[in-house]
Design a protein around this motif. Structure first.
Motif, PDB file in Angstrom:
ATOM      1  N   GLN A  54      29.902  -4.399  35.622  1.00  0.00           N
ATOM      2  CA  GLN A  54      29.428  -4.160  36.983  1.00  0.00           C
ATOM      3  C   GLN A  54      29.316  -5.472  37.754  1.00  0.00           C
ATOM      4  O   GLN A  54      29.616  -5.542  38.948  1.00  0.00           O
ATOM      5  N   HIS A  77      32.866   1.067  40.678  1.00  0.00           N
ATOM      6  CA  HIS A  77      31.579   0.384  40.552  1.00  0.00           C
ATOM      7  C   HIS A  77      30.425   1.376  40.703  1.00  0.00           C
ATOM      8  O   HIS A  77      29.448   1.337  39.936  1.00  0.00           O
ATOM      9  N   ARG A  78      30.541   2.264  41.667  1.00  0.00           N
ATOM     10  CA  ARG A  78      29.491   3.254  41.905  1.00  0.00           C
ATOM     11  C   ARG A  78      29.390   4.249  40.749  1.00  0.00           C
ATOM     12  O   ARG A  78      28.289   4.587  40.298  1.00  0.00           O
ATOM     13  N   GLN A  79      30.528   4.699  40.241  1.00  0.00           N
ATOM     14  CA  GLN A  79      30.530   5.667  39.150  1.00  0.00           C
ATOM     15  C   GLN A  79      29.971   5.068  37.859  1.00  0.00           C
ATOM     16  O   GLN A  79      29.189   5.713  37.154  1.00  0.00           O
ATOM     17  N   GLY A  81      27.882   2.613  37.696  1.00  0.00           N
ATOM     18  CA  GLY A  81      26.454   2.392  37.913  1.00  0.00           C
ATOM     19  C   GLY A  81      25.623   3.616  37.586  1.00  0.00           C
ATOM     20  O   GLY A  81      24.558   3.513  36.963  1.00  0.00           O
ATOM     21  N   GLN A  82      26.091   4.789  37.985  1.00  0.00           N
ATOM     22  CA  GLN A  82      25.357   6.014  37.694  1.00  0.00           C
ATOM     23  C   GLN A  82      25.383   6.329  36.201  1.00  0.00           C
ATOM     24  O   GLN A  82      24.374   6.776  35.635  1.00  0.00           O
ATOM     25  N   SER A 137      20.423   3.397  45.525  1.00  0.00           N
ATOM     26  CA  SER A 137      21.832   3.580  45.869  1.00  0.00           C
ATOM     27  C   SER A 137      22.208   5.051  46.007  1.00  0.00           C
ATOM     28  O   SER A 137      23.005   5.420  46.870  1.00  0.00           O
ATOM     29  N   VAL A 138      21.635   5.911  45.145  1.00  0.00           N
ATOM     30  CA  VAL A 138      22.019   7.319  45.136  1.00  0.00           C
ATOM     31  C   VAL A 138      21.238   8.141  46.162  1.00  0.00           C
ATOM     32  O   VAL A 138      21.810   8.982  46.862  1.00  0.00           O
ATOM     33  N   ARG A 141      20.172   5.212  50.034  1.00  0.00           N
ATOM     34  CA  ARG A 141      21.186   4.423  50.739  1.00  0.00           C
ATOM     35  C   ARG A 141      21.473   4.887  52.172  1.00  0.00           C
ATOM     36  O   ARG A 141      21.539   4.062  53.079  1.00  0.00           O
ATOM     37  N   HIS A 153      20.255  -4.895  45.420  1.00  0.00           N
ATOM     38  CA  HIS A 153      21.134  -5.179  44.292  1.00  0.00           C
ATOM     39  C   HIS A 153      20.879  -6.564  43.688  1.00  0.00           C
ATOM     40  O   HIS A 153      21.569  -6.963  42.748  1.00  0.00           O
TER      41      HIS A 153
END
Length: 202
Positions: A54, A77-79, A81-82, A137-138, A141, A153
């Motif tokens: 990441q 990056h987002r996927q 992270g989750q 973020s989820v 945001r 972040h």
């Protein structure tokens, strides 16, 4: 476009995040204990590797040179992270079950010696930082500015050194296998990335 680079990147991420599990010794007396151990180590080892990734792909100036399709990189990056949050939560849950099954101190209650409890607390602090970033973020945001979201972040930059500080003194797999050398290399890589990013920011 850049399909081969995307496949190579996904392959590197998958391989580097799962192959270190080969260092985990499943030598417990019962199947469920081996399962606890494997899930706990998956959360800690694979989770740490993905967090480092990441850091790499989140550095847009660097990632953009490797793979100019930044929209794809940002989506990846987002996927990740989750998924990382789910993965690293496995560690405190199953390492606690493993310890309790062996009649040892409860890590979640900071049991055991003061030294052990201190390193566990360091790991908990790192986990809370990552939970904070993912939740913001989820769920939050859309309601905050880009600047505020970007600032949220920053905690993981402190959390990653805390993970290494947590894992080295009390991580049995790291202490008793070749994973120790890999972890040292990982620390050196992260330190280098931090210096590069700081110089770039300056």
């Amino acid at each position: 476009m850049y399909r081969s680079r995307k496949i190579l990147l996904l392959g590197l991420i998958a391989a580097s995040s799962t192959l270190p599990l080969l260092f985990v010794r499943l030598d417990e007396s019962a199947v469920h204990l081996n399962l606890y151990k494997f899930l706990a180590k998956s959360g800690s080892i694979c989770g740490t590797m993905l967090i480092v990734w990441q850091l790499v792909i989140g550095y847009r100036s660097f990632a953009g040179k490797l793979l100019p399709d930044l929209l794809w990189v940002l989506a990846l990056h987002r996927q990740i992270g989750q998924f990382v949050l789910f993965l690293i939560v496995l560690h405190p849950i199953f390492i606690t079950l493993y310890y309790l099954e062996h009649g040892l101190a409860n890590p979640l209650l900071l049991g055991g010696s003061a030294r052990f409890a201190a390193y566990v607390a360091v790991g908990m602090a790192a986990l809370l930082m990552f939970i904070f970033v993912v939740v913001v973020s989820v769920f939050i945001r859309p309601r905050i500015s880009y600047t505020w979201w970007y600032n949220t972040h920053l905690p993981p930059y402190a959390a990653l050194p805390l993970i290494f500080l947590h894992s080295f003194p009390i991580g049995q797999t790291i202490a008793s296998s070749g994973l120790r050398n890999l972890w040292l290399a990982l620390i050196a890589l992260v330190a280098l990335l931090y210096v590069v990013r700081l110089l770039n920011w300056l």
